[in-house]
Enzyme design. Structure first.
Site, PDB file in Angstrom:
ATOM      1  N   ASP A 194      23.667 115.936 -67.085  1.00 56.05           N
ATOM      2  CA  ASP A 194      22.915 115.862 -67.540  1.00 56.05           C
ATOM      3  C   ASP A 194      21.791 114.357 -66.904  1.00 56.05           C
ATOM      4  OD1 ASP A 194      19.963 114.554 -68.086  1.00 56.05           O
ATOM      5  OD2 ASP A 194      19.816 115.946 -70.089  1.00 56.05           O
ATOM      6  N   HIS A 199      18.413 107.565 -68.792  1.00 55.11           N
ATOM      7  CA  HIS A 199      20.175 107.533 -69.955  1.00 55.11           C
ATOM      8  C   HIS A 199      20.227 106.815 -68.739  1.00 55.11           C
ATOM      9  CE1 HIS A 199      18.363 110.954 -72.167  1.00 55.11           C
ATOM     10  NE2 HIS A 199      18.849 111.733 -71.468  1.00 55.11           N
ATOM     11  N   ILE A 214      17.995 105.147 -73.245  1.00 56.61           N
ATOM     12  CA  ILE A 214      18.553 106.037 -74.253  1.00 56.61           C
ATOM     13  C   ILE A 214      20.149 106.689 -74.267  1.00 56.61           C
ATOM     14  CG2 ILE A 214      15.998 105.587 -75.481  1.00 56.61           C
ATOM     15  CD1 ILE A 214      15.838 108.655 -74.521  1.00 56.61           C
ATOM     16  N   GLY A 217      19.992 113.334 -76.077  1.00 62.36           N
ATOM     17  CA  GLY A 217      20.156 113.635 -77.550  1.00 62.36           C
ATOM     18  C   GLY A 217      21.179 114.073 -77.793  1.00 62.36           C
TER      19      GLY A 217
END
Length: 291
Positions: A194, A199, A214, A217
């Site tokens: 990803d 991120h 962040i 998830g």
């Protein structure tokens, strides 16, 4: 209308070959913090942690299904399916469910087949359910349902979809554990496939409305399953039958996850919050079904 429901549901599934080996599994586990379990006196070399990091003892955490073959065909690919034309800035990964048909091997080659399984009208938004079924020469391995939330694409008079959500767990949890997120954890986890700059890149994160990058998830998803397996399932990944969650909020590198577990008959109900922010919800409606 950007989403043509009939066309999306009728579209031919897309298939792709995927492959993985022990290095991919080890990298994924390290991206979840394997070797840094605070419940262990010598976490990096503790035998329970070496099951995640040492090739001669390796087992595969079932959430690896979300990144095997770098996540191919993946959530983003689903947004280029026939009948789907949406603004990526309006897209959120709302939740995911992995169902295991048998344990994931350390080394594997398989075919991943993805299709839009459902489109739900939530009024101000649409929810796409992207179903990926993975099988090798011996048969089915896993099924992954990703719920993709698309703001501004509802209101077309379609099926609202399932309306019931699990009742929140009640009473004191059977277990509560905390797992620290390293400052560099998102940088390591993204190597499993990803590459979203949200991120990693502070400037990109600010454009997206966040003070700083962040955590993925799906990294929180994997960290949580590892905690459940290690503490509630005796460290046996083979006991996991399915694992579902809804992404309820963000968490940042450097913070700490507080993971609460309620054990039932063949299930572990879980809530995950950011301990540093008064248990702000991170994962909700989280259920691990097991043998």
């Amino acid at each position: 209308m950007p989403i043509d429901v009939a066309q999306a549901l009728a579209a031919e599934p897309r298939s792709a070959g995927i492959a993985w080996g022990h290095k991919d599994v080890q990298l994924y586990h390290l991206g979840l913090g394997a070797g840094a379990n605070p419940d262990k006196d010598s976490p990096a070399t503790d035998p329970d942690e070496l099951r995640y990091t040492l090739e001669s003892r390796l087992h595969v955490l079932p959430s690896f299904a979300t990144v095997a073959g770098a996540g191919s065909p993946g959530v983003i690919n689903s947004l280029s399916m026939p009948g789907i034309d949406v603004n990526l800035a309006h897209v959120l990964h709302g939740g995911t469910t992995v169902t295991l048909h048998r344990p994931i091997p350390v080394e594997g080659r398989a075919t991943a087949t993805g299709r839009i399984a459902a489109v739900y009208d939530k009024g101000k938004a649409a929810i796409l359910v992207m179903r990926t079924e993975v099988a090798d020469d011996e048969g089915p391995l896993w099924t992954n349902d990703a719920q993709i939330f698309v703001r501004g694409e509802g209101g077309f008079g379609g099926d609202r979809g399932p309306s019931s959500r699990p009742e929140p767990p009640t009473g004191e949890p059977d277990r509560t554990v905390e797992r620290a997120i390293r400052e560099d954890q998102a940088l390591l986890y993204r190597l499993s496939g990803d590459w979203n700059p949200l991120h990693a890149d502070p400037e990109f994160a600010k454009l997206a409305g966040f003070d700083r990058p962040i955590l993925h998830g799906l990294c929180t998803y994997g960290m949580t399953l590892k905690a459940v397996v290690d503490t509630a399932l005796g460290g046996d990944v083979g006991r996991v039958r399915s694992y579902a969650t809804r992404f309820a909020g963000v968490v940042y590198p450097g913070e700490t996850l507080r993971i609460r577990m309620w054990q039932g008959d063949g299930t572990v109900r879980v809530t995950v919050g950011a301990a540093d922010r008064d248990d702000a919800p991170v994962l909700a409606d989280t259920v691990v079904e097991h043998s």
